[in-house]
Structures are given as C-alpha cells and as structure tokens.
Design a protein around this motif. Structure first.
Motif, PDB file in Angstrom:
ATOM      1  N   ASN A   1      -2.653  11.300  14.844  1.00 43.99           N
ATOM      2  CA  ASN A   1      -2.403  12.625  15.438  1.00 43.99           C
ATOM      3  C   ASN A   1      -3.679  13.222  16.057  1.00 43.99           C
ATOM      4  OD1 ASN A   1       0.092  12.347  14.085  1.00 43.99           O
ATOM      5  ND2 ASN A   1      -0.372  13.858  12.545  1.00 43.99           N
ATOM      6  N   PHE A   2      -4.282  12.713  17.057  1.00 48.87           N
ATOM      7  CA  PHE A   2      -3.889  11.809  18.116  1.00 48.87           C
ATOM      8  C   PHE A   2      -4.548  10.445  18.010  1.00 48.87           C
ATOM      9  CE2 PHE A   2      -3.959  16.089  20.202  1.00 48.87           C
ATOM     10  CZ  PHE A   2      -2.593  16.259  20.252  1.00 48.87           C
ATOM     11  N   SER A   3      -5.638  10.376  17.252  1.00 45.50           N
ATOM     12  CA  SER A   3      -6.398   9.137  17.114  1.00 45.50           C
ATOM     13  C   SER A   3      -6.968   9.108  15.712  1.00 45.50           C
ATOM     14  CB  SER A   3      -7.522   9.092  18.160  1.00 45.50           C
ATOM     15  OG  SER A   3      -8.553  10.020  17.827  1.00 45.50           O
ATOM     16  N   THR A   4      -7.797   8.108  15.421  1.00 41.67           N
ATOM     17  CA  THR A   4      -8.411   8.068  14.088  1.00 41.67           C
ATOM     18  C   THR A   4      -9.480   9.141  13.919  1.00 41.67           C
ATOM     19  OG1 THR A   4      -9.966   6.358  14.827  1.00 41.67           O
ATOM     20  CG2 THR A   4      -7.946   5.616  13.730  1.00 41.67           C
ATOM     21  N   ASN A   5      -9.768   9.895  14.977  1.00 40.54           N
ATOM     22  CA  ASN A   5     -10.666  11.048  14.858  1.00 40.54           C
ATOM     23  C   ASN A   5      -9.954  12.262  14.264  1.00 40.54           C
ATOM     24  OD1 ASN A   5     -13.058   9.898  16.084  1.00 40.54           O
ATOM     25  ND2 ASN A   5     -11.948   9.958  18.022  1.00 40.54           N
ATOM     26  N   GLU A   6      -8.624  12.213  14.239  1.00 38.84           N
ATOM     27  CA  GLU A   6      -7.823  13.283  13.663  1.00 38.84           C
ATOM     28  C   GLU A   6      -7.055  12.725  12.460  1.00 38.84           C
ATOM     29  OE1 GLU A   6      -8.977  14.330  17.591  1.00 38.84           O
ATOM     30  OE2 GLU A   6      -7.408  12.836  17.248  1.00 38.84           O
ATOM     31  N   PRO A   7      -6.264  13.565  11.754  1.00 34.45           N
ATOM     32  CA  PRO A   7      -5.483  13.047  10.629  1.00 34.45           C
ATOM     33  C   PRO A   7      -4.626  11.854  11.048  1.00 34.45           C
ATOM     34  CG  PRO A   7      -5.443  15.433  10.604  1.00 34.45           C
ATOM     35  CD  PRO A   7      -6.145  15.038  11.873  1.00 34.45           C
ATOM     36  N   CYS A   8      -4.651  10.796  10.242  1.00 36.60           N
ATOM     37  CA  CYS A   8      -3.930   9.582  10.622  1.00 36.60           C
ATOM     38  C   CYS A   8      -3.547   8.808   9.374  1.00 36.60           C
ATOM     39  CB  CYS A   8      -4.778   8.725  11.561  1.00 36.60           C
ATOM     40  SG  CYS A   8      -6.317   8.119  10.819  1.00 36.60           S
ATOM     41  N   GLY A   9      -2.647   7.856   9.562  1.00 34.36           N
ATOM     42  CA  GLY A   9      -2.232   6.987   8.478  1.00 34.36           C
ATOM     43  C   GLY A   9      -1.013   7.504   7.747  1.00 34.36           C
ATOM     44  N   LEU A  10      -0.178   6.578   7.308  1.00 34.55           N
ATOM     45  CA  LEU A  10       1.000   6.897   6.510  1.00 34.55           C
ATOM     46  C   LEU A  10       0.650   6.745   5.043  1.00 34.55           C
ATOM     47  CD1 LEU A  10       4.203   7.341   7.179  1.00 34.55           C
ATOM     48  CD2 LEU A  10       4.392   5.111   6.046  1.00 34.55           C
ATOM     49  N   LEU A  11       0.906   7.762   4.246  1.00 34.50           N
ATOM     50  CA  LEU A  11       0.639   7.689   2.817  1.00 34.50           C
ATOM     51  C   LEU A  11       1.561   6.636   2.200  1.00 34.50           C
ATOM     52  CD1 LEU A  11      -0.919   8.980   0.404  1.00 34.50           C
ATOM     53  CD2 LEU A  11       1.045  10.499   0.117  1.00 34.50           C
ATOM     54  N   VAL A  12       0.955   5.613   1.567  1.00 33.74           N
ATOM     55  CA  VAL A  12       1.751   4.558   0.931  1.00 33.74           C
ATOM     56  C   VAL A  12       1.481   4.463  -0.571  1.00 33.74           C
ATOM     57  CG1 VAL A  12       2.053   3.176   3.016  1.00 33.74           C
ATOM     58  CG2 VAL A  12       0.047   2.775   1.584  1.00 33.74           C
ATOM     59  N   GLU A  13       0.406   5.088  -1.047  1.00 33.21           N
ATOM     60  CA  GLU A  13       0.128   5.171  -2.484  1.00 33.21           C
ATOM     61  C   GLU A  13      -0.513   6.520  -2.785  1.00 33.21           C
ATOM     62  OE1 GLU A  13      -2.287   1.998  -4.021  1.00 33.21           O
ATOM     63  OE2 GLU A  13      -1.079   0.436  -3.061  1.00 33.21           O
ATOM     64  N   GLY A  14      -0.105   7.127  -3.907  1.00 34.96           N
ATOM     65  CA  GLY A  14      -0.720   8.386  -4.332  1.00 34.96           C
ATOM     66  C   GLY A  14       0.118   9.599  -3.965  1.00 34.96           C
ATOM     67  N   PHE A  15       1.387   9.571  -4.363  1.00 38.32           N
ATOM     68  CA  PHE A  15       2.311  10.653  -4.005  1.00 38.32           C
ATOM     69  C   PHE A  15       2.360  11.773  -5.042  1.00 38.32           C
ATOM     70  CE2 PHE A  15       3.878   6.801  -1.958  1.00 38.32           C
ATOM     71  CZ  PHE A  15       4.085   7.226  -0.661  1.00 38.32           C
ATOM     72  N   ASP A  16       1.521  11.664  -6.094  1.00 40.53           N
ATOM     73  CA  ASP A  16       1.656  12.582  -7.220  1.00 40.53           C
ATOM     74  C   ASP A  16       0.753  13.799  -7.137  1.00 40.53           C
ATOM     75  OD1 ASP A  16      -0.613  11.073  -7.463  1.00 40.53           O
ATOM     76  OD2 ASP A  16      -0.424  10.703  -9.613  1.00 40.53           O
ATOM     77  N   SER A  17       0.099  14.007  -5.995  1.00 38.06           N
ATOM     78  CA  SER A  17      -0.750  15.189  -5.838  1.00 38.06           C
ATOM     79  C   SER A  17      -0.773  15.601  -4.371  1.00 38.06           C
ATOM     80  CB  SER A  17      -2.178  14.895  -6.326  1.00 38.06           C
ATOM     81  OG  SER A  17      -2.755  13.834  -5.585  1.00 38.06           O
ATOM     82  N   PRO A  18      -1.076  16.868  -4.093  1.00 39.39           N
ATOM     83  CA  PRO A  18      -1.109  17.329  -2.704  1.00 39.39           C
ATOM     84  C   PRO A  18      -2.247  16.672  -1.932  1.00 39.39           C
ATOM     85  CG  PRO A  18      -1.007  19.187  -4.237  1.00 39.39           C
ATOM     86  CD  PRO A  18      -1.313  17.968  -5.049  1.00 39.39           C
ATOM     87  N   PRO A  19      -2.119  16.575  -0.622  1.00 40.59           N
ATOM     88  CA  PRO A  19      -3.213  16.045   0.184  1.00 40.59           C
ATOM     89  C   PRO A  19      -4.379  17.021   0.226  1.00 40.59           C
ATOM     90  CG  PRO A  19      -1.529  16.965   1.606  1.00 40.59           C
ATOM     91  CD  PRO A  19      -0.979  17.020   0.209  1.00 40.59           C
ATOM     92  N   PHE A  20      -5.564  16.496   0.422  1.00 35.24           N
ATOM     93  CA  PHE A  20      -6.724  17.331   0.689  1.00 35.24           C
ATOM     94  C   PHE A  20      -6.731  17.717   2.167  1.00 35.24           C
ATOM     95  CE2 PHE A  20     -10.109  17.329  -2.773  1.00 35.24           C
ATOM     96  CZ  PHE A  20      -9.211  17.061  -3.795  1.00 35.24           C
ATOM     97  N   LEU A  21      -7.626  18.611   2.499  1.00 31.78           N
ATOM     98  CA  LEU A  21      -7.753  19.127   3.863  1.00 31.78           C
ATOM     99  C   LEU A  21      -7.825  18.000   4.896  1.00 31.78           C
ATOM    100  CD1 LEU A  21      -8.328  21.763   5.585  1.00 31.78           C
ATOM    101  CD2 LEU A  21     -10.747  21.182   5.317  1.00 31.78           C
ATOM    102  N   MET A  22      -7.019  18.136   5.959  1.00 25.71           N
ATOM    103  CA  MET A  22      -7.038  17.219   7.102  1.00 25.71           C
ATOM    104  C   MET A  22      -6.634  15.800   6.719  1.00 25.71           C
ATOM    105  SD  MET A  22     -10.460  18.776   8.919  1.00 25.71           S
ATOM    106  CE  MET A  22     -10.474  17.759  10.380  1.00 25.71           C
TER     107      MET A  22
END
Length: 372
Positions: A124-145
C-alpha cells in the motif's frame, strides 16, 4: 450477484476507506486507519505523480463485500527493469468467489496498462509503506504502520494460485525480556566510534528540512538491496518525513554522523495504534482529536521503525549504538512493549543481531506473487 464498482467519486472513495471498519467491527485486535490519512494517501500522495492506483469495490446488492486496489508502480519497474503489477488495500468477506472476482478485476486493469510480468502484493503502495499479509500472530493488535487482516485471507489468496514471494518478520519485547548488553556497552562503543569521528546524536527538529534531505540519501542507499525496494522520490520522502515529524519522539530519532555526513539513522516511533484503536472509524472529529491529543503521553509501546547504515560503515558498532540508545530511552521512559520490524526473513545478519538481544519473532507478514 456480485457487482464491481470502479472507485471514482469522493463518496465511493469514502466507502472504500470505511469498508474494513464494518468487516472488523467485532474484532478486538482491529485498529482503524485515520480517515484523513487514508484519503490523502489515495488522492494527493506524491506517489500518484508518476504512478497509477485504481481502487475497486465489490457489492452484493447495496452491501460492500470486498475491496482491492490495482497499482501500477512505474518507479519499481524502472528501478528493477521489470514489468510487474501490484495489488493492495485488499479486504474481503470469507468468500472465494468474491476474492477471485476482485483479483481478476485488478489483474485485468493492469493487463490493459501493458503489465505482463508478476502480480505482487499486498502493498500500500510499495514496501516503503505498510505491506504484507499477516499470516502468523493474530492474537494481538498491529503496531503503528503495520497491516492487519483475518486469518482466512491467506486461504483466499493461496486458492487463487499465488505463491510466497518473501516473508517479513516482526520482533517483540516486553519490558523485561530485552537484553541490555548494548546499553551496558554503549559508552565503550561510542568512544570507539569517536576515534573514527563518528558521533550518535538526536535529529535536530529546528533544522528538520536540512536533516531530512541528508536522511533521504541514507534511506535510499541503506535499503537499496532489499527485496522489492524502490527509492523514494524527493517528494515522496518529504511527504513521509512531514508525517513522521508529527508523531516522532526526538529521543528516539537518532543519526550517526561523521564530520557532518550522516552515515546511519535509527528511528523508533511511539505506537500510536494504542490511541487509534479507540478512535471510532478513524474519524478525528468530533471527539477523536481529543483522544489523540490527550493520549500521546500515555503511550506504553514503541515500534522500531527503521535502522539503516550505508555501505562502508556497517559492522563498526553503529547498529549496536543505535539499538542501545533506543533501549536506554525505552527503559528510562518506563515503556512496556516494543516491536522491531519488519525484517526480511533471509536477512541473517540483522535477524541474528535482533535474536541476540532476545527479540521474539511474533508476527509474520507475507508478500505473494503470481504470473499475471
């Protein structure tokens, strides 16, 4: 009957931004993005000067059931001598047919633009911004960005013939789990660097524009061998720096400098997601702004966002000094949690260094690809 709408109006864009709030309404770990930030990202961000983004919405009747954006990143293709297309902002109900239609729509749009290489994402839009699909670690909220999604997303994407491009690792510490060896050795390390006329200092916010210009060179140099990396244009880096200046804590914004030349920097950010999670639908008005203003000093967690050293200055102890200084400040401020990342799964040198200070690889994000 599934209908695809090409987002073109302000109303459609607002619906595109808001869809995840409805999809994750009952998920305790979901953190809404700020509406104004997402709107600006999708409309006035400098990325749009040289690249093209087309969002799409999937409807069933008058109900939105999915979204995706097709991304034509000309800078990536030029830098990597490639002809790839990207997808981002993917969110969808747990339905294979809806996912298939969304991805086909994005791929067809990219083909019409002449793309014939890989189809890569999510970015979103490149690896310079938030990227990647979460595949492990669903038990806590994400950190910033950092991104967040439901576990079923991986099944939807795997089922469409995508394969792993690379995994990205996020590392975690609580207030007692880190190894403070780099803090204990900090004075000795700094003295050793001084013999090479290298000093560690905080960023000068009064001369932020000048500092940002020097940092841009380090950023584009230090990460240029990373998978999927694309150098930021001057406008893009200035946009990022301006945003980060609003939320950074100067005590966690560090540079290593040799006779006026910045050769490395380390940046850790207060985890504003602690506040954003409480701002309904990402709207700062009418009450969200007060939660933001009054919650800033109560943030108890930290994201080590970036740490880079240019070629020729690595393995001198600069990385340890930057980490040590950040840990020292983290401890002094009485913070409770920290995250570093992401790092590439095969970046052994960095990953071993993080493991050595007791980093726990607690979340994994995946970039996917397939032939378009």
């Amino acid at each position: 009957m599934i209908k695809i709408v090409t987002v073109s109006s302000k109303k459609e864009l607002a619906s595109f931004i808001d869809f995840p709030h409805d999809l994750y309404e009952h998920d305790p770990n979901y953190v809404p993005e700020l509406f104004i930030a997402q709107r600006d990202l999708l409309t006035i961000h400098p990325f749009h000067k040289h690249n093209t983004v087309q969002p799409f919405l999937a409807y069933e009747g008058d109900k939105i059931i999915g979204r995706i954006a097709a991304i034509l990143n000309n800078a990536h293709n030029k830098f990597n001598n490639a002809n790839d297309g990207f997808f981002g902002f993917f969110d969808c109900i747990d339905n294979k047919e809806v996912a298939a239609i969304l991805f086909k729509t994005a791929a067809d749009w990219l083909k019409q633009k002449g793309i014939a290489g890989k189809f890569i994402g999510p970015v979103n839009f490149s690896t310079n911004e938030p990227c990647g699909l979460l595949v492990e670690g669903f038990d806590s909220p994400p950190f910033l960005m950092q991104t967040y999604n439901a576990p079923y997303y991986a099944d939807l994407i795997d089922g469409l013939g995508f394969v792993k491009n690379v995994d990205l690792i996020a590392w975690h510490w609580d207030d007692k789990s880190y190894d403070d060896k780099s803090v204990r050795l900090l004075n000795a390390l700094e003295e050793r660097l001084k013999r090479s006329n290298i000093v560690i200092r905080t960023i000068n916010l009064k001369k932020f524009k000048e500092e940002a210009e020097k940092l841009r060179e380090v950023y584009n140099s230090a990460w240029d061998h990373n998978e999927g990396f694309v150098p930021l244009s001057d406008d893009e880096f200035d946009y990022l720096a301006k945003d980060l200046k609003l939320i950074l804590d100067p005590d966690f914004a560090l540079v290593a400098e040799q006779e006026g030349k910045i050769v490395a920097f380390g940046l850790a950010l207060p985890n504003y997601n602690e506040i954003f999670q409480k701002i309904k639908r990402g709207r700062l008005l009418p009450t969200g702004i007060f939660k933001l203003l009054f919650g800033r000093k109560k943030i108890q967690s930290l994201r080590i966002y970036a740490l880079g050293v240019i070629e020729g200055y690595r393995k001198m102890g600069i990385e340890a000094c930057l980490y040590g200084t950040i840990i020292k400040e983290y401890k002094r401020k009485g913070m409770k949690q920290a995250e570093a990342g992401w790092t590439l799964e095969h970046n052994d040198m960095v990953n071993r260094a993080i493991e050595a200070i007791n980093g726990n690889p607690y979340k994994k994000y995946r970039l996917y690809e397939k032939q378009i």
